[in-house]
Design an enzyme around this catalytic site. Sequence first.
Site, mmCIF file in Angstrom:
data_model
loop_
_atom_site.group_PDB
_atom_site.id
_atom_site.type_symbol
_atom_site.label_atom_id
_atom_site.label_comp_id
_atom_site.label_asym_id
_atom_site.label_seq_id
_atom_site.Cartn_x
_atom_site.Cartn_y
_atom_site.Cartn_z
ATOM 1 N N ARG A 1 0.847 -1.348 -0.162
ATOM 2 C CA ARG A 1 0.111 -0.342 -0.253
ATOM 3 C C ARG A 1 0.679 1.375 -0.288
ATOM 4 N NH1 ARG A 1 -1.804 1.455 4.807
ATOM 5 N NH2 ARG A 1 -2.858 -0.124 5.583
ATOM 6 N N TYR B 1 -16.012 16.475 -15.454
ATOM 7 C CA TYR B 1 -16.788 15.454 -15.442
ATOM 8 C C TYR B 1 -17.893 15.267 -14.550
ATOM 9 C CZ TYR B 1 -16.370 10.499 -14.391
ATOM 10 O OH TYR B 1 -16.363 9.221 -14.903
ATOM 11 N N ASP C 1 -7.657 18.623 -14.130
ATOM 12 C CA ASP C 1 -8.235 16.718 -14.588
ATOM 13 C C ASP C 1 -7.364 16.640 -16.291
ATOM 14 O OD1 ASP C 1 -9.398 14.408 -15.882
ATOM 15 O OD2 ASP C 1 -10.809 15.042 -14.621
ATOM 16 N N LYS D 1 -8.619 6.025 -19.546
ATOM 17 C CA LYS D 1 -9.274 6.856 -20.824
ATOM 18 C C LYS D 1 -7.569 6.193 -21.629
ATOM 19 C CE LYS D 1 -12.482 7.097 -19.165
ATOM 20 N NZ LYS D 1 -12.791 9.145 -17.611
HETATM 21 C C1 PLP Z 1 -13.475 9.337 -16.271
HETATM 22 C C2 PLP Z 1 -12.571 10.147 -16.228
HETATM 23 C C3 PLP Z 1 -12.892 10.122 -14.939
HETATM 24 C C4 PLP Z 1 -13.173 9.426 -13.760
HETATM 25 O O1 PLP Z 1 -12.636 8.580 -14.301
HETATM 26 P P1 PLP Z 1 -12.655 6.934 -13.863
HETATM 27 O O2 PLP Z 1 -10.997 6.714 -14.001
HETATM 28 O O3 PLP Z 1 -13.330 6.563 -13.897
HETATM 29 O O4 PLP Z 1 -12.424 6.462 -12.274
HETATM 30 C C5 PLP Z 1 -12.704 11.310 -14.664
HETATM 31 N N1 PLP Z 1 -12.005 12.746 -14.937
HETATM 32 C C6 PLP Z 1 -12.402 12.484 -16.684
HETATM 33 C C7 PLP Z 1 -12.869 13.994 -17.375
HETATM 34 C C8 PLP Z 1 -12.846 10.980 -17.505
HETATM 35 O O5 PLP Z 1 -13.500 11.449 -18.309
#
Ligand code: PLP
Length: 383
Positions: free
Chosen positions: A46, A98, A170, A195
């Site tokens: 961890r 998001y 982000d 992604k």
């Molecule tokens: C998918 C997404 C998230 C969340 O991520 P997860 O891996 O699904 O928890 C946050 N920000 C953006 C822009 C996203 O497309």
Amino acid sequence: MKIESLLIHGGIDGDEKTGAVNVPLYLTSTYKQDGIGQHRGYEYSRTGNPTREAVEKLISDLEDGHKGFAFASGMAATTAVMMLFKAHDKILLSANVYGGTFRVLDKVFKNFNLQYELVDTSDINKVKAKIDINTKAIFIETPTNPLMNITDIAAISKLAREHNILTIIDNTFMTPYLQQPIKLGADIVLHSATKYLGGHSDLIAGLVVVNNAELADKLHFVQNATGGVLSPFDSWLLIRGIKTLAVRMDRHIANTKEIIHYLQNNPVVEKIYYPGFDNENSDNIHHKQATSGGAMISFVLNKNYDINKFLTSLQLITLAESLGGVESLISHPASMTHAAIPAEIRAELGITDGLIRLSVGIENHEDLINDISNALDISFKGI
Ligand SMILES: *Cc1c(COP(=O)(O)O)cnc(C)c1O
């Protein structure tokens, strides 16, 4: 090293002990200690694991940051970053963030009195007006999902610094291949590595990069204390995905250009949203801070088309949440990714029921366009 090389050789490049060209997969929870208080840098997975550390160093190199952290999902990463704050602190949040980011602040952190306010971060004066004594961070997505609003990262970071506020970006939509927010003045960059970074729709992961040692110590404390870490196997898979990011993105973008050209010349398409598409000012800002508009397109069909039928008539493009994988995915934000946002706020933001979001994959672009064209024929309701 240029980014294309860094994607492959950044972080920890291979295995020194054996010469293996890939980082070994350390499936271990614990580590032998040589004596009381004597360990070899690892005590418990961890706290630290060599495979996870490799992807953490890699993302830190790619974002040109101080230190990277890998989490079990993008939301675990966002959650850990929010835990840097305390009750009564206020976070300013890009409108159109998001849906999950909005939800965790609105439904989870609100219970702990962490405050948030939505603001149109594309207008610096609106951001200025919202800053008060409790404001501790500005959380930005640029381009936003799914309406592709653009925020000037350098301008916001400068404003934030003047007020001793952190800038958090982000960077999921752009990836460090197209946009590097820390170089523009941001303090913290986070990714849903699920992604484009993973890129193959086969894992859930989140990454964070911070720009200084103090933030790194604080975030490592949160990561270890709360435990939302990425597993060694997913860390390994993520490294493998990241190696091909540049070639994948180049093809994603080339396909996107072809599809935009097709949609632009199709009278049934009422509106197209793509970074800086119909706004010269935001176009200039986007191209000042990123090298491409990326591979996400949103568009609205005119009312003569049955949207559900259109989405379900596609043969190659898959109706699914998520984005950034090699396969093209299409979604309906109002009922899928943004369903957590109350209908009245959705309407205010422009996320209408007619809005469609396409994550362009790396298939053959003619096949993709034929698929869209066939589905349009099938879903025509008549005038
Ligand atoms: C998918 C997404 C998230 C969340 O991520 P997860 O891996 O699904 O928890 C946050 N920000 C953006 C822009 C996203 O497309």
